[in-house]
Design an enzyme around this catalytic site. Structure first.
Site, PDB file in Angstrom:
ATOM      1  N   TYR A  52       0.881  -1.170   0.000  1.00  0.00           N
ATOM      2  CA  TYR A  52       0.000   0.000   0.000  1.00  0.00           C
ATOM      3  C   TYR A  52       0.917   1.219   0.000  1.00  0.00           C
ATOM      4  CZ  TYR A  52      -3.979   2.856   1.594  1.00  0.00           C
ATOM      5  OH  TYR A  52      -4.951   3.810   1.714  1.00  0.00           O
ATOM      6  N   ASN A  79      -0.110  11.705  -0.573  1.00  0.00           N
ATOM      7  CA  ASN A  79       0.607  10.447  -0.739  1.00  0.00           C
ATOM      8  C   ASN A  79       1.184  10.341  -2.143  1.00  0.00           C
ATOM      9  OD1 ASN A  79      -0.193   9.343   1.856  1.00  0.00           O
ATOM     10  ND2 ASN A  79      -2.258   9.337   1.006  1.00  0.00           N
ATOM     11  N   ARG A  87      -5.989  10.176 -11.203  1.00  0.00           N
ATOM     12  CA  ARG A  87      -5.245  10.949 -10.210  1.00  0.00           C
ATOM     13  C   ARG A  87      -4.842   9.935  -9.156  1.00  0.00           C
ATOM     14  NH1 ARG A  87      -6.060  10.381  -5.108  1.00  0.00           N
ATOM     15  NH2 ARG A  87      -6.293  12.137  -3.725  1.00  0.00           N
ATOM     16  N   LYS A  94      -5.745  -1.591  -2.015  1.00  0.00           N
ATOM     17  CA  LYS A  94      -6.848  -1.223  -1.114  1.00  0.00           C
ATOM     18  C   LYS A  94      -7.591  -2.483  -0.681  1.00  0.00           C
ATOM     19  CE  LYS A  94      -6.794   3.401  -1.424  1.00  0.00           C
ATOM     20  NZ  LYS A  94      -6.801   4.346  -0.315  1.00  0.00           N
ATOM     21  N   ASP A 123     -13.673   7.113  -1.888  1.00  0.00           N
ATOM     22  CA  ASP A 123     -12.709   6.985  -0.796  1.00  0.00           C
ATOM     23  C   ASP A 123     -11.955   8.282  -0.540  1.00  0.00           C
ATOM     24  OD1 ASP A 123     -11.328   5.367   1.112  1.00  0.00           O
ATOM     25  OD2 ASP A 123      -9.616   5.283  -0.240  1.00  0.00           O
ATOM     26  N   ASP A 124     -11.494   8.922  -1.618  1.00  0.00           N
ATOM     27  CA  ASP A 124     -10.653  10.114  -1.456  1.00  0.00           C
ATOM     28  C   ASP A 124     -11.454  11.291  -0.909  1.00  0.00           C
ATOM     29  OD1 ASP A 124      -8.259   8.908  -2.767  1.00  0.00           O
ATOM     30  OD2 ASP A 124      -9.754   8.709  -4.341  1.00  0.00           O
ATOM     31  N   GLU A 126     -12.194   5.208  -6.423  1.00  0.00           N
ATOM     32  CA  GLU A 126     -10.869   5.525  -5.904  1.00  0.00           C
ATOM     33  C   GLU A 126     -10.025   6.277  -6.930  1.00  0.00           C
ATOM     34  OE1 GLU A 126      -9.834   4.390  -2.692  1.00  0.00           O
ATOM     35  OE2 GLU A 126      -8.292   5.889  -3.086  1.00  0.00           O
ATOM     36  N   ASP A 127      -9.402   7.325  -6.485  1.00  0.00           N
ATOM     37  CA  ASP A 127      -8.432   8.053  -7.298  1.00  0.00           C
ATOM     38  C   ASP A 127      -8.973   8.504  -8.663  1.00  0.00           C
ATOM     39  OD1 ASP A 127      -6.898   7.710  -5.089  1.00  0.00           O
ATOM     40  OD2 ASP A 127      -5.265   6.629  -6.047  1.00  0.00           O
TER      41      ASP A 127
HETATM   42  O1  LIG Z   1      -3.962   5.475  -0.950  1.00  0.00           O
HETATM   43  C1  LIG Z   1      -3.680   6.230   0.002  1.00  0.00           C
HETATM   44  O2  LIG Z   1      -2.649   6.138   0.656  1.00  0.00           O
HETATM   45  C2  LIG Z   1      -4.675   7.259   0.399  1.00  0.00           C
HETATM   46  C3  LIG Z   1      -5.450   7.689  -0.763  1.00  0.00           C
HETATM   47  O3  LIG Z   1      -6.530   7.200  -1.043  1.00  0.00           O
HETATM   48  C4  LIG Z   1      -4.840   8.660  -1.678  1.00  0.00           C
HETATM   49  O4  LIG Z   1      -3.831   9.282  -1.342  1.00  0.00           O
HETATM   50  O5  LIG Z   1      -5.384   8.789  -2.778  1.00  0.00           O
HETATM   51 MG   LIG Z   2      -6.962   7.397  -3.094  1.00  0.00          MG
END
Ligand SMILES: O=C([O-])CC(=O)C(=O)O
Ligand SMILES: [Mg+2]
Length: 618
Positions: free
Chosen positions: A139, A467, A192, A210, A304-305, A281-282
């Site tokens: 991760y 991150n 992203r 994830k 999630d973000d 996600e992202d």
């Molecule tokens: O994945 C991670 O560490 C946290 C997150 O969702 C991101 O930064 O997009």
């Molecule tokens: Mg993310």
């Protein structure tokens, strides 16, 4: 009812079979198992129709060298693995030694992926027992590098890809996935990825990582997860020009084409897995928001973000109030600067605003917005019509067209301050108590800005949350150095604790990983039909209340990643509670059994269980 006697009968049959009392597994027990797949886990057996090498090469079935002699006999693998049966603890010893011998984090990542591809039970045991060390590999932060290099390190298929040439085919394609029960899907369009920008189909490592945490931290079963990439192209020139790139070689779809593509996918998934939780996600801003708003009231989904990051950041701010001797409901007294106006930044700030409103100490939502100063890559979202002469340093004029700001971002516009005022000047002007980094821009928390902040408040709360590590707005060392060791610090990616003038200063990690595995567990156990804002708010409060007084005094805001399973249980219990309260839960509450017990029981724990071979006609 059926459950208990059936459970007992299957248990007894397994005992007789494993101990060698009978040669054949009870047909009756087999029929029960075939009719009630859920019982397989509760009765601690796995069944398969496979035989020989097919067993060894199936990572969900394989035990490597741990198959017992009688299993080897039954499964037709006698002679296909080395003769000595080795228990899991010995396998773990070997694996750990080999893993620690890898030279770089990326090598460790490749090693872990290979293990996951061979033997998932062992992979998850290793991960759970070494969560703090290994979450940094599978991760954040190493997963970031693994995404950038995905097309060079690619070995074996995992997850599903839906690409622009699959339009019209998706409803059929979802049936290619080999599992009938899917509880959690993590989907990205790679636009992203963390703070690393557009990585196209290379983003696949993110859903995989994830979901590994869903299993390791939330006890979801490895057969019930589905990682997905929506490959709508990429605008990353480097990838487009790389002959080894594995995604579609065209620029991103956008507009109606984009939204109808996602819509086809959501419908296809809903068709086969109507109950599955979908985690977006992202996705880049504003697609992330638009998709969330389109689907959150129709489908069991969340972003999630936007939402989990918001919950954990809010948890961090609330816990920091306690650490500073204030009450948790004094949030409205804070002055918060947020650097970053994308999906994560806006999501976090909306969560804080919601919480202030909920706490009831602000007169209006507008008052809550007034406590937050938001900056994007050009500086403060301020008033473009105030004169520009006396503002001092500013981003070069002409870089941005402020028309790109939308309604959500404009809520934070400060009429009394110049548009694009730089961070240091904003800090000097308002003396913030909290500074949040959600920009993906390494180093934007400058020495000048953090020192200015430390002049204004006793205990500056400094949260660079981008991150992976290289995208962090500042390092832990810098934060303590620039605040004379007074900062309350948390970052999105892990940093080591810092020694400042002979004393240890604690580093917290605020990552949405503290929230999503527990959320997914709660949704799965309650069989909730929707994910709601209240669930995230309660998640934040639950996490904020987890640290002891002593921990808070020492700058520890909440338990670390190594306690993820414990945190997830608490979060899941809260999410279940909200689901029942809001009338969204479909699972029946069990009389006389507490929610926490139900949750605990339902969590998958990686252990080898007897493998029963059944013939294909069951
Ligand atoms: O994945 C991670 O560490 C946290 C997150 O969702 C991101 O930064 O997009
Ligand atoms: Mg993310």
């Amino acid at each position: 009812m059926l459950r208990n006697p059936a459970l007992k009968a299957v248990h007894a049959a397994t005992q007789r079979y494993v101990s060698g009392q009978v040669r054949n597994y009870s047909r009756r027990a087999l029929t029960t198992l075939a009719n009630f797949p859920d019982l397989r886990m509760e009765t601690m057996v796995q069944t398969t129709t496979k035989h020989g090498m097919d067993v060894i090469h199936d990572p969900l079935l394989s035990k490597g060298t741990a198959f017992s002699l009688s299993e080897r006999e039954r499964l037709g693998i006698r002679g296909l693995v080395p003769p000595r049966t080795q228990e899991m603890d010995k396998q773990l010893q070997r694996i750990i030694r080999n893993l620690r011998g890898c030279r770089t984090p990326l090598e460790k990542f490749v090693f872990m992926t290979a293990l996951q591809d061979r033997n998932e039970t062992l992979y998850y045991r290793l991960l759970i027992d070494n969560l703090e060390e290994l979450s940094q590999i599978i991760y954040t932060p190493t997963v970031g590098e693994a995404c950038q290099r995905f097309h060079s390190i690619y070995r074996r298929a995992r997850g599903m890809y839906f690409s622009s040439h699959d339009r019209g085919q998706m409803a059929a394609m979802v049936h290619n996935w080999p599992h009938d029960q899917v509880d959690v899907i993590v989907v990205t369009d790679g636009s992203r990825v963390l703070g690393l920008g557009d990585l196209g189909a290379n983003g696949m490592q993110i859903p995989i990582g994830k979901l590994s945490l869903y299993v390791a931290g939330g006890g979801i079963r490895p057969t019930s997860i589905l990682p997905v990439v929506l490959d709508v192209g990429t605008n990353n020139e480097e990838l487009l020009n790389d002959p080894l790139y594995l995604g579609m070689g065209h620029r991103r779809l956008d507009g109606d084409e984009y939204y109808s593509f996602v819509d086809e996918w959501v419908h296809a998934i809903q068709n086969r897995y109507p109950d599955a939780l979908i985690q977006f996600e992202d996705f880049k801003y504003p697609h992330a928001y638009n998709l969330l708003h389109k689907y959150q009231d129709k489908v069991c989904c969340f972003n999630d973000d936007i939402q989990s990051t918001s919950a954990v950041a809010l948890a961090g701010v609330l816990a920091s109030l306690k650490a500073r001797g204030k009450a948790i409901d004094d949030l409205n007294e804070e002055r918060i600067v947020c650097v970053g106006a994308g999906s994560a930044g806006v999501g976090v700030c909306e969560g804080i605003v919601d919480c202030m409103v909920e706490q009831g100490k602000v007169k209006s939502r507008a008052e809550a917005y007034s406590r937050i100063w938001m900056l994007d890559q050009h500086g403060l979202i301020g008033n473009p019509h105030l004169g520009s002469e006396e503002t001092g340093k500013r981003a070069p004029i002409g870089l941005a067209d402020r028309a790109e700001l939308d309604e959500r971002q404009l809520q934070y516009l400060k009429k009394d301050m110049h548009d694009r005022t730089n961070l240091e000047d904003v800090v000097k002007a308002i003396k913030p108590t909290v500074i949040l980094g959600l920009s993906g821009a390494p180093g934007v928390f400058t020495e000048g800005a953090i020192r200015a902040m430390a002049e204004g408040v006793e205990k500056p709360v400094v949260f660079p949350l981008s991150n992976p590590t290289r995208s962090s707005e500042c390092s832990a060392e810098q934060a303590f150095e620039w605040t004379d060791g007074r900062a309350i610090f948390a970052s999105g990616s892990p940093f080591k604790d810092v020694e400042y003038k002979g004393e240890i200063r604690k580093v917290n990690q605020i990552n949405n990983a503290m929230s999503f595995p527990g959320l997914g567990l709660g949704i799965t156990v309650s069989r909730a039909t929707r994910v709601t804002g209240k669930m995230f708010m309660e998640t934040a409060i639950t996490i904020a209340n987890m640290a002891s007084e002593d921990q808070l005094k020492n700058g520890v805001l909440f338990p670390g990643v190594s306690s993820l399973r414990e945190v997830s249980k608490e979060v899941a219990a809260k999410v279940c509670e909200v689901a029942y309260e809001q009338g969204l839960a479909r699972a029946q509450l069990r009389q006389g059994v507490s929610l926490k017990d139900v949750i605990e029981e339902s969590m998958w724990d990686p252990e080898y269980v007897p493998t029963i071979r059944i013939d294909g006609h069951m």
